[in-house]
Scaffold this motif. Structure first.
Motif, short mmCIF file in Angstrom:
data_model
loop_
_atom_site.label_atom_id
_atom_site.label_comp_id
_atom_site.label_asym_id
_atom_site.label_seq_id
_atom_site.Cartn_x
_atom_site.Cartn_y
_atom_site.Cartn_z
N SER A 175 25.80 -28.15 13.15
CA SER A 175 25.84 -28.88 11.87
C SER A 175 27.24 -28.93 11.29
CB SER A 175 24.89 -28.24 10.86
OG SER A 175 23.56 -28.30 11.31
N GLU A 176 27.97 -27.85 11.45
CA GLU A 176 29.33 -27.81 10.92
C GLU A 176 30.26 -28.69 11.75
OE1 GLU A 176 26.95 -24.87 9.23
OE2 GLU A 176 27.43 -24.99 11.35
N LYS A 177 30.02 -28.76 13.06
CA LYS A 177 30.80 -29.69 13.89
C LYS A 177 30.56 -31.13 13.44
CE LYS A 177 31.02 -27.04 18.16
NZ LYS A 177 30.62 -27.00 19.58
N GLU A 178 29.31 -31.42 13.14
CA GLU A 178 28.97 -32.76 12.66
C GLU A 178 29.66 -33.05 11.32
OE1 GLU A 178 24.94 -34.99 11.26
OE2 GLU A 178 24.82 -33.82 13.10
N LEU A 179 29.68 -32.06 10.44
CA LEU A 179 30.38 -32.20 9.16
C LEU A 179 31.84 -32.56 9.40
CD1 LEU A 179 30.80 -31.77 6.05
CD2 LEU A 179 31.25 -29.38 6.61
N LYS A 199 38.61 -23.65 8.79
CA LYS A 199 39.08 -22.29 8.58
C LYS A 199 38.27 -21.56 7.51
CE LYS A 199 42.82 -21.46 6.16
NZ LYS A 199 44.20 -21.45 5.70
N ASN A 200 37.77 -22.31 6.53
CA ASN A 200 37.07 -21.70 5.41
C ASN A 200 35.55 -21.72 5.54
OD1 ASN A 200 39.28 -20.90 3.64
ND2 ASN A 200 39.73 -23.07 3.56
N LEU A 201 35.03 -22.31 6.61
CA LEU A 201 33.58 -22.31 6.81
C LEU A 201 33.11 -20.90 7.18
CD1 LEU A 201 33.06 -25.58 8.87
CD2 LEU A 201 32.12 -25.11 6.62
N PRO A 202 32.08 -20.39 6.51
CA PRO A 202 31.59 -19.05 6.85
C PRO A 202 30.80 -19.02 8.17
CG PRO A 202 30.33 -19.97 5.03
CD PRO A 202 31.43 -20.94 5.34
N THR A 203 30.26 -20.15 8.59
CA THR A 203 29.59 -20.26 9.88
C THR A 203 30.11 -21.50 10.57
OG1 THR A 203 27.75 -21.64 9.12
CG2 THR A 203 27.48 -19.26 8.90
N TYR A 204 29.93 -21.54 11.90
CA TYR A 204 30.36 -22.72 12.62
C TYR A 204 29.39 -22.98 13.76
CZ TYR A 204 33.31 -26.25 14.70
OH TYR A 204 33.79 -27.44 15.19
N GLY A 205 28.58 -23.98 13.58
CA GLY A 205 27.60 -24.38 14.60
C GLY A 205 27.56 -25.88 14.72
N PHE A 222 27.11 -26.76 1.76
CA PHE A 222 26.13 -25.69 1.78
C PHE A 222 25.09 -25.83 0.68
CE2 PHE A 222 29.26 -23.55 4.52
CZ PHE A 222 28.42 -23.26 5.57
N GLY A 223 25.42 -26.59 -0.36
CA GLY A 223 24.43 -26.87 -1.39
C GLY A 223 23.28 -27.72 -0.88
N PHE A 224 23.55 -28.53 0.14
CA PHE A 224 22.53 -29.41 0.71
C PHE A 224 22.08 -28.96 2.10
CE2 PHE A 224 24.70 -32.18 -2.33
CZ PHE A 224 23.61 -32.64 -3.03
N ALA A 225 22.64 -27.88 2.62
CA ALA A 225 22.32 -27.44 3.98
C ALA A 225 20.91 -26.85 4.05
CB ALA A 225 23.34 -26.40 4.43
N ASP A 226 20.35 -26.89 5.24
CA ASP A 226 19.04 -26.32 5.51
C ASP A 226 19.16 -24.80 5.53
OD1 ASP A 226 16.45 -25.82 6.35
OD2 ASP A 226 16.88 -26.33 8.45
N ASN A 227 18.44 -24.13 4.64
CA ASN A 227 18.53 -22.67 4.53
C ASN A 227 18.15 -21.96 5.81
OD1 ASN A 227 19.45 -22.75 1.88
ND2 ASN A 227 17.40 -22.65 1.03
N ILE A 232 39.18 -37.20 -1.67
CA ILE A 232 38.01 -36.74 -0.92
C ILE A 232 37.46 -35.41 -1.45
CG2 ILE A 232 39.17 -35.44 0.91
CD1 ILE A 232 37.37 -36.96 2.91
N GLY A 233 38.26 -34.68 -2.19
CA GLY A 233 37.86 -33.37 -2.71
C GLY A 233 38.57 -32.27 -1.94
N SER A 234 38.75 -31.14 -2.57
CA SER A 234 39.42 -30.04 -1.88
C SER A 234 38.53 -29.54 -0.75
CB SER A 234 39.71 -28.90 -2.87
OG SER A 234 38.52 -28.20 -3.16
N PRO A 235 39.13 -28.91 0.25
CA PRO A 235 38.31 -28.35 1.34
C PRO A 235 37.21 -27.41 0.82
CG PRO A 235 40.59 -28.39 2.02
CD PRO A 235 40.55 -28.78 0.56
N ASN A 236 37.52 -26.61 -0.18
CA ASN A 236 36.51 -25.70 -0.72
C ASN A 236 35.39 -26.46 -1.43
OD1 ASN A 236 37.72 -23.40 0.27
ND2 ASN A 236 38.89 -23.03 -1.59
N GLU A 237 35.71 -27.54 -2.11
CA GLU A 237 34.68 -28.35 -2.76
C GLU A 237 33.75 -28.97 -1.72
OE1 GLU A 237 36.98 -29.95 -6.76
OE2 GLU A 237 37.22 -31.04 -4.88
N VAL A 238 34.33 -29.44 -0.63
CA VAL A 238 33.53 -30.02 0.44
C VAL A 238 32.57 -28.98 1.02
CG1 VAL A 238 33.63 -30.98 2.78
CG2 VAL A 238 35.17 -31.82 1.01
#
Length: 75
Positions: A22-26, A14-20, A64-69, A53-59
């Motif tokens: 890579s996000e499905k894999e996440l 719900k909080n992901l700004p994009t969904y493709g 996105f800190g490690f995602a391919d720009n 595991i960390g809050s959803p926002n932390e995840v």
């Protein structure tokens, strides 16, 4: 038991700004990791699960800190 994982993954999605792809894999990885954690700790509550595991926002921030720009810009 899996309802905790489902609730958590739903919150992340719900909080992901994009969904493709890579996000499905996440989300698939989170679900697998979450189920493993719950198998080891079947009495775990949602709150304890989130602390583990960390809050959803932390995840999302970590992801996105490690995602391919280039991939992010494409999506």
């Amino acid at each position: 038991m899996s309802s905790i994982v489902d609730k958590y993954c739903k919150e992340v999605k719900k909080n992901l700004p994009t969904y493709g792809k890579s996000e499905k894999e996440l989300l698939n990885n989170l679900k697998q990791q979450g189920l493993e954690i719950l198998n080891d700790n079947p009495d775990m509550t949602y709150e304890v699960f989130v602390r583990e595991i960390g809050s959803p926002n932390e995840v999302i921030v970590n992801y996105f800190g490690f995602a391919d720009n280039d991939e992010l810009l494409k999506n």
